[in-house]
Write a protein that holds these residues in place. Structure first.
Motif, PDB file in Angstrom:
ATOM      1  N   THR A  28       4.049 -38.149  -5.505  1.00 36.89           N
ATOM      2  CA  THR A  28       4.273 -39.562  -5.812  1.00 36.89           C
ATOM      3  C   THR A  28       3.033 -40.393  -5.502  1.00 36.89           C
ATOM      4  O   THR A  28       2.732 -41.358  -6.189  1.00 36.89           O
ATOM      5  N   ALA A  29       2.330 -40.030  -4.451  1.00 34.08           N
ATOM      6  CA  ALA A  29       1.200 -40.867  -4.043  1.00 34.08           C
ATOM      7  C   ALA A  29       0.052 -40.005  -3.525  1.00 34.08           C
ATOM      8  O   ALA A  29      -0.425 -40.179  -2.414  1.00 34.08           O
ATOM      9  N   GLY A  30      -0.380 -39.050  -4.338  1.00 36.87           N
ATOM     10  CA  GLY A  30      -1.522 -38.218  -3.970  1.00 36.87           C
ATOM     11  C   GLY A  30      -1.105 -36.937  -3.272  1.00 36.87           C
ATOM     12  O   GLY A  30       0.075 -36.633  -3.143  1.00 36.87           O
ATOM     13  N   PRO A 370      11.998 -45.688 -11.533  1.00 36.17           N
ATOM     14  CA  PRO A 370      12.065 -44.621 -10.537  1.00 36.17           C
ATOM     15  C   PRO A 370      11.275 -44.996  -9.275  1.00 36.17           C
ATOM     16  O   PRO A 370      10.455 -45.925  -9.291  1.00 36.17           O
ATOM     17  N   THR A 371      11.502 -44.260  -8.207  1.00 36.05           N
ATOM     18  CA  THR A 371      10.819 -44.453  -6.928  1.00 36.05           C
ATOM     19  C   THR A 371       9.309 -44.204  -7.053  1.00 36.05           C
ATOM     20  O   THR A 371       8.894 -43.301  -7.771  1.00 36.05           O
ATOM     21  N   GLY A 372       8.510 -44.970  -6.321  1.00 31.23           N
ATOM     22  CA  GLY A 372       7.049 -44.771  -6.328  1.00 31.23           C
ATOM     23  C   GLY A 372       6.356 -46.017  -6.855  1.00 31.23           C
ATOM     24  O   GLY A 372       6.722 -46.529  -7.917  1.00 31.23           O
ATOM     25  N   VAL A 373       5.357 -46.464  -6.097  1.00 32.45           N
ATOM     26  CA  VAL A 373       4.654 -47.700  -6.443  1.00 32.45           C
ATOM     27  C   VAL A 373       4.143 -47.689  -7.880  1.00 32.45           C
ATOM     28  O   VAL A 373       4.201 -48.690  -8.590  1.00 32.45           O
ATOM     29  N   LYS A 374       3.650 -46.515  -8.328  1.00 33.87           N
ATOM     30  CA  LYS A 374       3.038 -46.491  -9.672  1.00 33.87           C
ATOM     31  C   LYS A 374       4.016 -46.946 -10.752  1.00 33.87           C
ATOM     32  O   LYS A 374       3.625 -47.585 -11.720  1.00 33.87           O
ATOM     33  N   PHE A 389       9.386 -54.728  -5.204  1.00 32.74           N
ATOM     34  CA  PHE A 389       9.489 -54.202  -3.846  1.00 32.74           C
ATOM     35  C   PHE A 389      10.402 -52.998  -3.802  1.00 32.74           C
ATOM     36  O   PHE A 389      11.419 -52.965  -4.488  1.00 32.74           O
ATOM     37  N   GLU A 390      10.012 -52.022  -3.004  1.00 33.66           N
ATOM     38  CA  GLU A 390      10.933 -50.964  -2.633  1.00 33.66           C
ATOM     39  C   GLU A 390      11.588 -51.396  -1.319  1.00 33.66           C
ATOM     40  O   GLU A 390      10.964 -52.116  -0.529  1.00 33.66           O
ATOM     41  N   ALA A 391      12.816 -50.926  -1.081  1.00 33.78           N
ATOM     42  CA  ALA A 391      13.503 -51.294   0.155  1.00 33.78           C
ATOM     43  C   ALA A 391      12.653 -50.924   1.371  1.00 33.78           C
ATOM     44  O   ALA A 391      12.669 -51.611   2.391  1.00 33.78           O
ATOM     45  N   ASN A 392      11.839 -49.856   1.236  1.00 32.61           N
ATOM     46  CA  ASN A 392      11.038 -49.394   2.374  1.00 32.61           C
ATOM     47  C   ASN A 392       9.815 -50.275   2.687  1.00 32.61           C
ATOM     48  O   ASN A 392       9.057 -49.979   3.603  1.00 32.61           O
ATOM     49  N   GLY A 393       9.611 -51.331   1.911  1.00 35.59           N
ATOM     50  CA  GLY A 393       8.578 -52.304   2.276  1.00 35.59           C
ATOM     51  C   GLY A 393       7.295 -52.279   1.461  1.00 35.59           C
ATOM     52  O   GLY A 393       6.357 -53.023   1.754  1.00 35.59           O
ATOM     53  N   HIS A 394       7.234 -51.422   0.426  1.00 29.27           N
ATOM     54  CA  HIS A 394       6.080 -51.416  -0.493  1.00 29.27           C
ATOM     55  C   HIS A 394       6.315 -52.480  -1.552  1.00 29.27           C
ATOM     56  O   HIS A 394       7.316 -52.400  -2.248  1.00 29.27           O
ATOM     57  N   GLY A 395       5.382 -53.387  -1.729  1.00 27.55           N
ATOM     58  CA  GLY A 395       5.581 -54.318  -2.839  1.00 27.55           C
ATOM     59  C   GLY A 395       4.580 -55.441  -2.844  1.00 27.55           C
ATOM     60  O   GLY A 395       3.854 -55.670  -1.863  1.00 27.55           O
ATOM     61  N   ILE A 520      21.486 -39.099  -6.392  1.00 24.87           N
ATOM     62  CA  ILE A 520      20.627 -38.093  -5.766  1.00 24.87           C
ATOM     63  C   ILE A 520      19.336 -37.991  -6.578  1.00 24.87           C
ATOM     64  O   ILE A 520      19.322 -38.303  -7.770  1.00 24.87           O
ATOM     65  N   ARG A 521      18.258 -37.594  -5.908  1.00 23.01           N
ATOM     66  CA  ARG A 521      16.982 -37.409  -6.628  1.00 23.01           C
ATOM     67  C   ARG A 521      16.121 -36.408  -5.857  1.00 23.01           C
ATOM     68  O   ARG A 521      16.224 -36.319  -4.621  1.00 23.01           O
ATOM     69  N   PRO A 522      15.291 -35.661  -6.598  1.00 22.47           N
ATOM     70  CA  PRO A 522      14.371 -34.787  -5.871  1.00 22.47           C
ATOM     71  C   PRO A 522      13.279 -35.644  -5.240  1.00 22.47           C
ATOM     72  O   PRO A 522      12.752 -36.547  -5.892  1.00 22.47           O
ATOM     73  N   SER A 523      12.959 -35.390  -3.971  1.00 20.85           N
ATOM     74  CA  SER A 523      11.896 -36.137  -3.307  1.00 20.85           C
ATOM     75  C   SER A 523      10.559 -35.853  -4.004  1.00 20.85           C
ATOM     76  O   SER A 523      10.336 -34.762  -4.517  1.00 20.85           O
ATOM     77  N   GLY A 524       9.674 -36.834  -3.989  1.00 26.05           N
ATOM     78  CA  GLY A 524       8.333 -36.615  -4.534  1.00 26.05           C
ATOM     79  C   GLY A 524       7.342 -36.221  -3.446  1.00 26.05           C
ATOM     80  O   GLY A 524       6.182 -35.959  -3.726  1.00 26.05           O
ATOM     81  N   THR A 525       7.793 -36.207  -2.191  1.00 28.04           N
ATOM     82  CA  THR A 525       6.855 -35.916  -1.112  1.00 28.04           C
ATOM     83  C   THR A 525       7.284 -34.766  -0.205  1.00 28.04           C
ATOM     84  O   THR A 525       6.515 -34.311   0.628  1.00 28.04           O
ATOM     85  N   GLU A 526       8.535 -34.322  -0.333  1.00 30.76           N
ATOM     86  CA  GLU A 526       9.052 -33.238   0.519  1.00 30.76           C
ATOM     87  C   GLU A 526       9.893 -32.309  -0.334  1.00 30.76           C
ATOM     88  O   GLU A 526      10.426 -32.739  -1.359  1.00 30.76           O
ATOM     89  N   ILE A 529      16.249 -32.558  -1.690  1.00 29.66           N
ATOM     90  CA  ILE A 529      16.948 -33.493  -2.573  1.00 29.66           C
ATOM     91  C   ILE A 529      17.451 -34.625  -1.681  1.00 29.66           C
ATOM     92  O   ILE A 529      18.040 -34.378  -0.634  1.00 29.66           O
ATOM     93  N   ARG A 530      17.191 -35.864  -2.083  1.00 26.18           N
ATOM     94  CA  ARG A 530      17.657 -36.998  -1.277  1.00 26.18           C
ATOM     95  C   ARG A 530      18.983 -37.523  -1.824  1.00 26.18           C
ATOM     96  O   ARG A 530      19.199 -37.545  -3.048  1.00 26.18           O
ATOM     97  N   VAL A 531      19.843 -37.941  -0.902  1.00 28.35           N
ATOM     98  CA  VAL A 531      21.148 -38.508  -1.269  1.00 28.35           C
ATOM     99  C   VAL A 531      21.194 -39.926  -0.714  1.00 28.35           C
ATOM    100  O   VAL A 531      20.862 -40.147   0.455  1.00 28.35           O
TER     101      VAL A 531
HETATM  102  C1  16G Z   1       5.584 -42.443  -1.382  1.00 33.47           C
HETATM  103  C2  16G Z   1       5.440 -43.645  -2.270  1.00 33.47           C
HETATM  104  C3  16G Z   1       6.595 -44.617  -2.064  1.00 33.47           C
HETATM  105  C4  16G Z   1       7.920 -43.923  -2.214  1.00 33.47           C
HETATM  106  C5  16G Z   1       7.988 -42.678  -1.360  1.00 33.47           C
HETATM  107  C6  16G Z   1       9.217 -41.884  -1.715  1.00 33.47           C
HETATM  108  C7  16G Z   1       3.439 -44.844  -2.970  1.00 33.47           C
HETATM  109  C8  16G Z   1       2.193 -45.540  -2.543  1.00 33.47           C
HETATM  110  N1  16G Z   1       4.194 -44.341  -1.994  1.00 33.47           N
HETATM  111  O1  16G Z   1       5.449 -42.802  -0.038  1.00 33.47           O
HETATM  112  O2  16G Z   1       6.465 -45.644  -3.007  1.00 33.47           O
HETATM  113  O3  16G Z   1       8.967 -44.794  -1.861  1.00 33.47           O
HETATM  114  O4  16G Z   1       6.854 -41.865  -1.607  1.00 33.47           O
HETATM  115  O5  16G Z   1       9.219 -40.657  -1.072  1.00 33.47           O
HETATM  116  O6  16G Z   1       3.725 -44.717  -4.142  1.00 33.47           O
HETATM  117  P1  16G Z   1      10.201 -39.495  -1.521  1.00 33.47           P
HETATM  118  O7  16G Z   1       9.940 -39.185  -2.976  1.00 33.47           O
HETATM  119  O8  16G Z   1       9.915 -38.383  -0.595  1.00 33.47           O
HETATM  120  O9  16G Z   1      11.596 -40.022  -1.337  1.00 33.47           O
END
Ligand code: 16G
Ligand code: MG
Length: 562
Positions: A28-30, A370-374, A389-395, A520-526, A529-531
């Protein structure tokens, strides 16, 4: 490709062999991983950034950070010429580069890609990549690898900006590509001068009051770069009274029991905060200062917090912008300038349902991505004024070129027809917001100053702000699965399309709970699956999340949920 370019690439990439048995993904972010395996990845992202700089003929940014991850992790991401995220079309190339198993394969990939993208690798053009890192101890070595990568493409040079927050680097790329200076001093000057302008536009305020201003703001810097930079910003605001804790000066470990991610997910007081803070306005940054949430400690006897999340920041910003536009609309008829900007609000499925309902009741257009700043950023850019804004504070708030180009002359016209009037001040405030709020990416420092200016303007306490609406109880869980790519979603991640039958099963669970909502969605960083579940009571939200997590387990085989 000229031989000297090929030889240079082969020689340099041999110094950064890829890790064995690790599959890397731009995500999601590099790229983010344990720092010990990242040298070759960062070197290769340096190459990618250099190619992007040659392709666009503009400055590109490269940031070494792993945001809110633990201190042993690190990561790397690329900023495009606008200061926004790397174009999504290049992500597959980033993945291919990172996973190339030998230097020969790597060079072959580069040759093919450069040909496809019409990038001349003959040293005939020059370009620059701006590089920076956060305060992670592994950052220095990784930044060095990035510079080697950039230097492996003839004609491209790395310009090292040292230790910065992620949004500072994005801002510098944005501003420098407009032909402006864009130093760190310029950044602080832009933020502090526009903040002063907003502060003074309130009839009850004046410059001298800045010092005596309600000093009950305490900021948790996550033991990262944000606290240090806020100290510097404070200096430029003549000692604006903000207390900074977890500022990264040896008080604790980066992101450990502190920071915006911890506060938002755990909803308990971060380290360094406690009973002495009951009722006080508190804020938390994440490790690289691109996330901001507020909170209060409601009682001495519990470590629970009252969270004021990204949705509430979004609501505060939306109310303020809408108010200024309404004041202006009443008066622009008196001028020659017709100013009717489109205003849109962008959220994700994680936005609390109560916030969406509140924003819609204000008459605002609310859209989902979808989730992710981009994704949010791209959508917000479709409006003249796009607030995301995302609920987690990005925006942040994006203003179109049209919007900025009209506001300035409008302000001058209004100073002729009604100088000092409400509408004149509304134009002034909007202009100040365009300078204060980061146009490249969400920024905890500039977001904090805008929240503070609006609270002052409205004479609101954090309690008044927090009571704009009552959040619906929610619960988030994650489920380990064999392969998260088995889940595919649509409709801004709110519906599962694969595996078949799962969405129907989720629907039948949701139907059992009043005000129930779950996705539910597959995480982009781990690899999970997130619920997410919401319902009218906490117990119901917990039950719904747990029952859907079980469904995920049933449909996707082996795994355990937590
Ligand atoms: C990254 C994203 C964030 C997103 C999060 C979701 C950027 C700069 N950061 O931290 O926007 O909310 O991933 O994580 O885009 P997840 O896919 O593991 O739920
Ligand atoms: Mg971050």
């Amino acid at each position: 490709m000229y031989d000297n370019q090929r030889d240079l690439l082969l020689k340099e990439s041999d110094r950064f062999p890829p890790p064995q048995g690790v599959r890397l993904s731009y995500g999601t972010a590099g790229f983010r991983e344990d720092a010990s395996v990242l040298l070759s990845t960062v070197y290769r992202v340096g190459i990618l950034a250099a190619l992007r700089a040659l392709k666009t003929g503009k400055r590109i940014g490269l940031m070494i950070t792993a945001s809110h991850n633990k201190v042993s992790d690190n990561g790397v991401k690329v900023a495009d010429p606008s200061g926004g995220m790397l174009t999504q079309d290049w992500e597959p190339f980033a993945n291919a580069l990172a996973n190339a198993s030998s230097s020969q394969d790597l060079v072959q990939l580069i040759i093919e890609f450069a040909e496809k993208e019409n990038i001349l690798l003959n040293g005939s053009k020059s370009a620059q990549v701006l590089v920076a890192r956060d305060t992670r101890p592994s950052g220095e070595l990784l930044l060095d690898a990035a510079k080697h990568g950039i230097g492996s493409i003839i004609g491209v040079v790395a310009h090292d900006l040292g230790i910065l927050t992620t949004p500072q680097l994005h801002w510098m790329v944005h501003v420098r590509n407009k032909g402006l200076n864009g130093s760190e001093r310029d950044y602080f000057h832009e933020l502090s001068s526009s903040f002063r302008c907003l502060f003074n536009s309130n009839p009850n305020n004046s410059e001298w009051k800045l010092k005596d201003w309600d000093n009950q703001l305490v900021v948790d810097g996550a033991n990262g770069v944000g606290g240090q930079k806020l100290e510097m910003l404070k200096e430029m605001l003549n000692g604006l009274a903000i207390e900074i804790r977890n500022s990264g000066k040896g008080e604790g470990v980066l992101n450990e029991g502190v920071g915006a991610d911890f506060v938002q997910k755990e909803k308990i007081v971060p380290l360094g905060f406690g009973s002495q803070d009951v009722g006080i306005r508190c804020a938390s940054f994440d490790g690289d200062a691109d996330r901001l949430v507020y909170f209060t400690v409601p009682s001495e006897s519990s470590n629970r917090i009252n969270l004021v999340d990204g949705d509430k920041i979004l609501s505060l910003f939306a109310i303020f912008i809408e108010e200024q536009l309404t004041i202006l609309a009443a008066r622009t008829k008196a001028t020659k300038i017709d100013f009717r900007p489109t205003l849109g609000v962008v959220q994700t499925a994680y936005a609390n349902g109560a916030s969406t309902q509140y924003l819609k009741a204000l008459g605002l257009e609310v859209v989902f991505t979808p989730t992710g700043v981009k994704y949010l950023h791209e959508k917000a850019a479709e409006y003249d004024i796009g607030i995301y804004f995302e609920a987690n504070g990005h925006g942040t708030i994006l203003f179109s070129d049209y919007c900025i180009s009209v506001l300035q002359p409008l302000y001058w016209e209004l100073s002729d027809v009604s100088s000092g009037s409400k509408s004149h001040k509304a134009a002034l405030r909007l202009l100040a917001v365009t300078r204060l709020i980061n146009q490249a990416v969400g920024d905890a420092l500039s977001g904090l100053l805008l929240v503070e200016a609006i609270l002052q303007h409205k004479n609101w306490s954090i309690q008044t702000w927090s009571e704009l609406y009552q959040d619906l109880p929610s619960r988030q869980l994650k489920v380990k699965v064999v392969d998260r790519t088995m889940v595919e979603t649509t409709n801004a991640e709110t519906e599962v399309v694969k595996p078949p039958g799962l969405q129907e099963a989720i629907n039948s669970k949701i139907a059992k709970y009043p005000k129930g909502r779950c996705f539910i969605r597959p995480s982009g960083t781990e690899d999970v699956i997130r619920v997410y579940a919401e319902a009218s009571t906490q117990e119901a939200a917990d039950d719904l999340a747990t029952s859907v997590a079980k469904l995920v387990d049933q449909f996707l085989g082996v795994g355990s949920s937590n």
